[in-house]
Design a protein around this motif. Structure first.
Motif: not given
Length: 493
Positions: A314-318, A357-380
């Motif tokens: 997932l780290m690589n994919r996103f 969670a530490s390794l994936l906490h920025e996964i939502g940045l793939f979608v957008s910086y704005s609200q990226y913690h919420k994007h990450g929650q949705y993805l996971l």
């Protein structure tokens, strides 16, 4: 003697297998099957009846007695489609875990498919051919294309022998029109995937689990097949079912009473699979979900945890910044080791979920910086994550959601009650680790002491460090206000 056990809380039957582990191989020493028919207790509003819960709990209490002497970390129990659907799942799980004496993981359809394939692959010799594996359960049907031990494509359909029998054969009548209607419903479920599967192709077709094993037993006992299940033997079984006209008049060799009650629905699904995928012959495997759970559990015990691979993929994919993720992980785990006893959050699960969670906490940045913690929650919450239970994903997505800005107390209440306090504390550790690493520079990460007592958190930085880092000091002041709303008091110097 090293023992391990798995419990499959299926929609039709519950299964327990106890194995002896020796030099990386397993040997079954005990198996128990109980036809609880949990799916039959699911009403039109998707609530399990009190009677079905009671029946299930009584069954699991017997299972619990058998595995009481096996260490908890060598036992895994999984729930499948009916528990995925049940709206009162948490009520059931609370009673069921108490009866069994072990945690119950509800798994997604794709994870169920992966584990089924693993069980089948380990039960058969690998000849290098591409396989189609089919498993018809009480509430869902899984189809998997794979090679060796690797599943390549997995699908989970919302049709099972119990649910289809309940819909079309609840009165016990087996009429041609009803049987064809059941087959058409199954064909409709298969329609979106049939061409994709046929395009990818396979050399061997393998069936597993109760329905397919029972149909094989019937066609062999009746002399319609010498081994496995052929398209012609299914036609003969269909003719027999229609001539009998009702479930009560079925008099087939090699089938017990409880399996007979769901045979028409199971037959309709298998018939539709043969028709939709143009199958002529199907081998049958003794391996199934419960064996797959065992092999997956042994992988976790012997440092081959598929979840580690999933996180890295997932780290690589996103396109996660690996260096930053590992900086945050190092600080978060350092804090965890210092506070785990005082906060009573010791445990392999707690440590691993914080690490991931530490390794994936920025996964939502793939979608957008704005609200990226919420994007990450949705993805996971919605990604297929091999090895992870639904509970694992919920906890992981919560931690990613909680790592910045306002602490998500409403989302915290959506977790299982026993997870809330632990995730609240782990969320704070992750937030602080992210804050400390905001500059994204190894040279700027100080050695920090952390002490906790109840809801008080004290951070101690090297002398003069905060004065030289006014941004971090300002962030800590803001964080202290966020944490007050989460019930914590942050002090730093």
């Amino acid at each position: 003697m090293d023992l391990a056990a798995s419990v499959d809380i299926g929609s039709h039957s519950f299964h327990l297998i106890v194995v002896q582990v020796e030099n990386g191989t397993i040997r079954a020493i005990d198996k128990i099957r109980d036809p609880v028919s949990l799916a039959a207790g699911l009403d039109e509003n998707r609530y399990l009846s009190k009677e079905s819960i009671s029946r299930a709990v009584n069954s699991l209490r017997k299972f619990g007695e058998r595995i009481r002497s096996i260490p908890p970390h060598r036992v895994r129990a999984v729930g499948t489609n009916t528990l995925r659907m049940a709206k009162n799942r948490e009520e059931f799980i609370k009673c069921a875990e108490e009866a069994l004496g072990h945690q119950i993981d509800v798994i997604s359809g794709h994870e169920e498919a992966r584990l089924i394939y693993l069980g089948v692959a380990h039960s058969m010799e690998d000849d290098g051919q591409k396989r189609l594996v089919v498993d018809i359960g009480g509430g869902s049907t899984e189809l998997i294309l794979g090679e060796g031990f690797l599943p390549r494509r997995m699908e989970s359909l919302y049709i099972g022998c119990v649910s289809l029998s309940k819909t079309f054969f609840s009165e016990g009548i087996i009429a041609a029109s009803r049987l064809r209607d059941a087959e058409i419903m199954a064909l409709q479920e298969l329609e979106p995937i049939a061409n994709l599967f046929k395009k990818q192709g396979w050399q061997r077709t393998i069936g597993s689990s109760g329905t397919i094993l029972a149909i094989q037993d019937i066609v062999i006992a009746e002399g319609w097949s010498k081994s496995g299940i052929s398209a012609s033997s299914l036609k003969k079984l269909r003719k027999y079912l229609l001539s009998a006209g009702s479930i009560e008049r079925l008099s087939l060799k090699g089938i017990d009473y409880d399996r007979k009650q769901v045979l028409p629905g199971g037959f309709a699904i298998l018939s539709a699979i043969f028709e939709s995928l143009s199958i002529e012959n199907m081998e049958v495997s003794s391996g199934a979900l419960r064996e797959g759970v065992i092999y997956d559990l042994l992988g976790r015990l012997y440092q081959k945890d598929i979840r580690e691979k999933t996180v890295r993929e997932l780290m690589n994919r996103f396109q996660v910044d690996e260096a930053q993720a590992e900086r945050v992980q190092a600080v978060a785990l350092s804090f965890y080791e210092k506070v785990k006893k005082d906060w009573k959050i010791e445990g392999d699960f707690q440590r691993r979920i914080l690490l991931w969670a530490s390794l994936l906490h920025e996964i939502g940045l793939f979608v957008s910086y704005s609200q990226y913690h919420k994007h990450g929650q949705y993805l996971l919450n919605h990604l297929d994550m091999p090895g992870f239970s639904l509970r694992d994903q919920q906890c992981l997505s919560f931690l990613v959601r909680s790592h910045r800005r306002k602490f998500p107390l409403a989302e915290l209440q959506l977790l299982r009650s026993e997870d809330r306090e632990t995730m609240r504390k782990l969320g704070v550790l992750l937030r602080l680790a992210v804050l400390i690493n905001r500059v994204r520079n190894d040279d700027e990460t100080p050695q920090i002491d952390i002490k906790v007592s109840s809801n008080l958190i004290k951070l101690t930085f090297p002398p003069g460090w905060l004065k030289d880092h006014p941004l971090t000091e300002a962030d800590l002041a803001t964080e202290a206000q966020y944490l007050v709303n989460a019930g914590f008091f942050l002090q730093y110097s």
